[in-house]
Design a protein around this motif. Structure first.
Motif, mmCIF file in Angstrom:
data_model
loop_
_atom_site.group_PDB
_atom_site.id
_atom_site.type_symbol
_atom_site.label_atom_id
_atom_site.label_comp_id
_atom_site.label_asym_id
_atom_site.label_seq_id
_atom_site.Cartn_x
_atom_site.Cartn_y
_atom_site.Cartn_z
ATOM 1 N N UNK A 14 19.016 -52.069 8.736
ATOM 2 C CA UNK A 14 17.992 -52.672 7.871
ATOM 3 C C UNK A 14 16.598 -52.187 8.272
ATOM 4 N N UNK A 15 16.503 -51.531 9.412
ATOM 5 C CA UNK A 15 15.215 -51.054 9.911
ATOM 6 C C UNK A 15 14.869 -49.635 9.440
ATOM 7 N N UNK A 16 15.671 -49.083 8.531
ATOM 8 C CA UNK A 16 15.530 -47.653 8.230
ATOM 9 C C UNK A 16 14.162 -47.250 7.672
ATOM 10 N N UNK A 17 13.427 -48.195 7.096
ATOM 11 C CA UNK A 17 12.105 -47.829 6.575
ATOM 12 C C UNK A 17 11.010 -47.941 7.624
ATOM 13 N N UNK A 18 11.398 -48.368 8.808
ATOM 14 C CA UNK A 18 10.433 -48.559 9.892
ATOM 15 C C UNK A 18 10.594 -47.408 10.893
ATOM 16 N N UNK A 19 9.706 -47.330 11.879
ATOM 17 C CA UNK A 19 9.759 -46.159 12.778
ATOM 18 C C UNK A 19 11.020 -46.070 13.637
ATOM 19 N N UNK A 20 11.402 -44.845 13.905
ATOM 20 C CA UNK A 20 12.426 -44.535 14.908
ATOM 21 C C UNK A 20 11.653 -43.835 16.019
ATOM 22 N N UNK A 21 11.489 -44.500 17.138
ATOM 23 C CA UNK A 21 10.682 -43.934 18.221
ATOM 24 C C UNK A 21 11.586 -43.566 19.376
ATOM 25 N N UNK A 22 11.520 -42.304 19.749
ATOM 26 C CA UNK A 22 12.421 -41.798 20.769
ATOM 27 C C UNK A 22 11.649 -41.519 22.057
ATOM 28 N N UNK A 37 4.757 -49.220 19.086
ATOM 29 C CA UNK A 37 4.853 -48.307 17.942
ATOM 30 C C UNK A 37 6.168 -48.465 17.183
ATOM 31 N N UNK A 38 7.189 -48.884 17.921
ATOM 32 C CA UNK A 38 8.512 -49.008 17.285
ATOM 33 C C UNK A 38 8.687 -50.347 16.589
ATOM 34 N N UNK A 39 7.677 -51.179 16.601
ATOM 35 C CA UNK A 39 7.790 -52.545 16.065
ATOM 36 C C UNK A 39 8.415 -52.547 14.661
ATOM 37 N N UNK A 40 9.436 -53.328 14.506
ATOM 38 C CA UNK A 40 10.131 -53.401 13.216
ATOM 39 C C UNK A 40 11.245 -52.378 13.103
ATOM 40 N N UNK A 41 11.196 -51.371 13.951
ATOM 41 C CA UNK A 41 12.169 -50.279 13.851
ATOM 42 C C UNK A 41 13.093 -50.188 15.057
ATOM 43 N N UNK A 42 13.361 -48.958 15.460
ATOM 44 C CA UNK A 42 14.321 -48.704 16.532
ATOM 45 C C UNK A 42 13.627 -47.946 17.664
ATOM 46 N N UNK A 43 13.879 -48.395 18.883
ATOM 47 C CA UNK A 43 13.378 -47.672 20.048
ATOM 48 C C UNK A 43 14.570 -47.002 20.713
ATOM 49 N N UNK A 44 14.527 -45.684 20.775
ATOM 50 C CA UNK A 44 15.647 -44.942 21.357
ATOM 51 C C UNK A 44 15.271 -44.512 22.763
ATOM 52 N N UNK A 45 15.869 -45.144 23.756
ATOM 53 C CA UNK A 45 15.597 -44.791 25.149
ATOM 54 C C UNK A 45 16.645 -43.777 25.591
ATOM 55 N N UNK A 46 16.238 -42.509 25.546
ATOM 56 C CA UNK A 46 17.174 -41.428 25.821
ATOM 57 C C UNK A 46 17.179 -41.113 27.315
ATOM 58 N N UNK A 79 9.356 -56.444 17.821
ATOM 59 C CA UNK A 79 10.677 -56.652 17.239
ATOM 60 C C UNK A 79 11.358 -55.284 17.127
ATOM 61 N N UNK A 80 12.078 -54.906 18.164
ATOM 62 C CA UNK A 80 12.742 -53.594 18.118
ATOM 63 C C UNK A 80 14.228 -53.720 18.408
ATOM 64 N N UNK A 81 14.982 -52.854 17.751
ATOM 65 C CA UNK A 81 16.391 -52.682 18.143
ATOM 66 C C UNK A 81 16.375 -51.567 19.165
ATOM 67 N N UNK A 82 17.041 -51.783 20.301
ATOM 68 C CA UNK A 82 17.045 -50.742 21.331
ATOM 69 C C UNK A 82 18.385 -50.018 21.332
ATOM 70 N N UNK A 83 18.295 -48.704 21.282
ATOM 71 C CA UNK A 83 19.487 -47.875 21.484
ATOM 72 C C UNK A 83 19.196 -47.055 22.741
#
Ligand SMILES: Nc1ncnc2c1ncn2[C@@H]1O[C@H](COP(=O)(O)OP(=O)(O)OP(=O)(O)O)[C@@H](O)[C@H]1O
Ligand SMILES: [Mg+2]
Length: 331
Positions: A69-77, A113-122, A156-160
């Protein structure tokens, strides 16, 4: 390494159009990993992607974001292994103007910056103990303060998270905090190595050939059967990334419109049984060559055509070596 594979601290604020459908998949093992990822995508759980280097973890993380549901928000890697401890806090949480001498303006961190979206901790397995301690609270409560700031911010971030290291080893050796591990491990997905999904070698190769034709103006139509056999026999320690590099190289090197075994420059993969070398074995180069040829002959059931193609030598050369080393087909 392609430009797109190069590690960067922050690669994108908006994920490019990677979807589950855009990934090449032709094996039960990979299909199951994608099914789990697609199922978790809609559920907003923290996801931990485990798998060897080059198996597709970055792509899957983007596909998860794009299916959520976050696809319109940032994906920050964030590439955790690329950030020195001294910069990490500011990188992740931001810094207020004047927080340190060079801080001439307010800078937002990746969590913000990832607020609303996904934070990708690689590359999370490469995070230092100091860094792990710093992200723990943000991970658990999604709360943090900018460096030099007093106000507690909420995001509000989803963390991957993803790593190609063995989490088990990192945990038992104490290099990774258990409390952080359990927080990010709400849902783990293991991405299988390419050698466990060899049915994908062919469709992936076709995809990469098309890519090369478009990008480099090559005119490759396909792969000769002997070359495909060689690729099937290879172990692919670098997984899909290695396959992509091999195809790219071979597409450019091939003199005609088909990729030949010789264009691949692949060593024949060791098989699981070959490492048992008798203690008194001849370790000269010739001795090793003899054992290797014998092993591949065994592997192909003494099919000389296939063996010579796997070894990348001509049939007469194979015959000569068989007689030179006095190799005998078992009764
Ligand atoms: N299923 C796939 N379909 C198409 N391309 C793929 C697939 N899997 C991987 N690739 C390609 O392989 C390369 C490596 O993938 P990716 O960067 O996602 O691997 P990774 O698991 O994150 O590796 P690392 O642990 O080294 O970071 C990329 O160029 C990617 O485009
Ligand atoms: Mg990666």
């Amino acid at each position: 390494m392609s430009v797109q594979d190069q590690p960067t601290i922050t690669s994108a604020y908006r994920s490019v159009g990677v979807t589950f459908e855009s990934l090449v998949c032709n094996s039960e093992e990979f299909r199951e990993a994608l099914r789990l990822a697609a199922s978790a995508a809609s559920k907003d759980v923290s996801i931990l992607l485990l798998g060897e280097t080059g198996t597709g973890k970055n792509l899957i993380a983007q596909a998860i974001h794009n299916a959520s549901r976050r696809h319109n928000k940032p994906f920050v890697s964030v590439n955790c292994s690329a950030i020195p401890d001294t910069l990490l806090e500011a990188e992740l949480f931001g810094s207020e103007k004047g927080a340190y001498t060079s801080a001439d303006k307010l800078r937002r961190g990746k969590f913000e910056l990832a607020d609303g979206g996904t934070l990708f901790l690689d590359e999370i397995g490469d995070m230092s103990a100091v860094a792990q301690a710093k992200v723990l609270r943000a991970f658990e409560y999604r709360q943090f303060e900018r460096v030099g700031g007093e106000q507690t911010l909420h995001t509000d971030v989803r963390i991957i998270a993803a790593t190609n290291r063995s989490m088990e080893q990192l945990l038992t050796s104490g290099k990774f905090r258990e409390d952080l591990f359990y927080r990010m491990n709400e849902f783990t997905i293991e991405v299988p190595p390419l050698r466990k999904r060899k049915a994908e070698i062919e469709p992936l190769s076709q995809r990469f050939i098309r890519e090369c034709n478009e990008r480099f103006g090559t005119h490759i139509k396909g792969i000769e059967p002997a070359a495909m056999q060689r690729m099937q026999a290879h172990d692919w320690p670098g997984n899909v990334r290695e396959l992509r590099a091999v195809i790219k190289r071979a597409s450019v090197a091939a003199p005609g419109d088909m990729i030949r075994a010789d264009d691949l420059r692949l060593a024949v993969a060791p098989t699981t049984t070959d490492e048992i070398v008798p203690p008194n074995a001849d370790s000269s180069l010739a001795g090793m060559e003899a054992r290797h040829i014998e092993k591949v002959l065994k592997q192909t059931g003494w099919n000389k055509k296939e063996t010579s193609s796997l070894l990348g030598i001509s049939r007469p050369t194979l015959d000569r070596k068989i007689s030179e080393y006095n190799l005998k087909k078992p009764e």
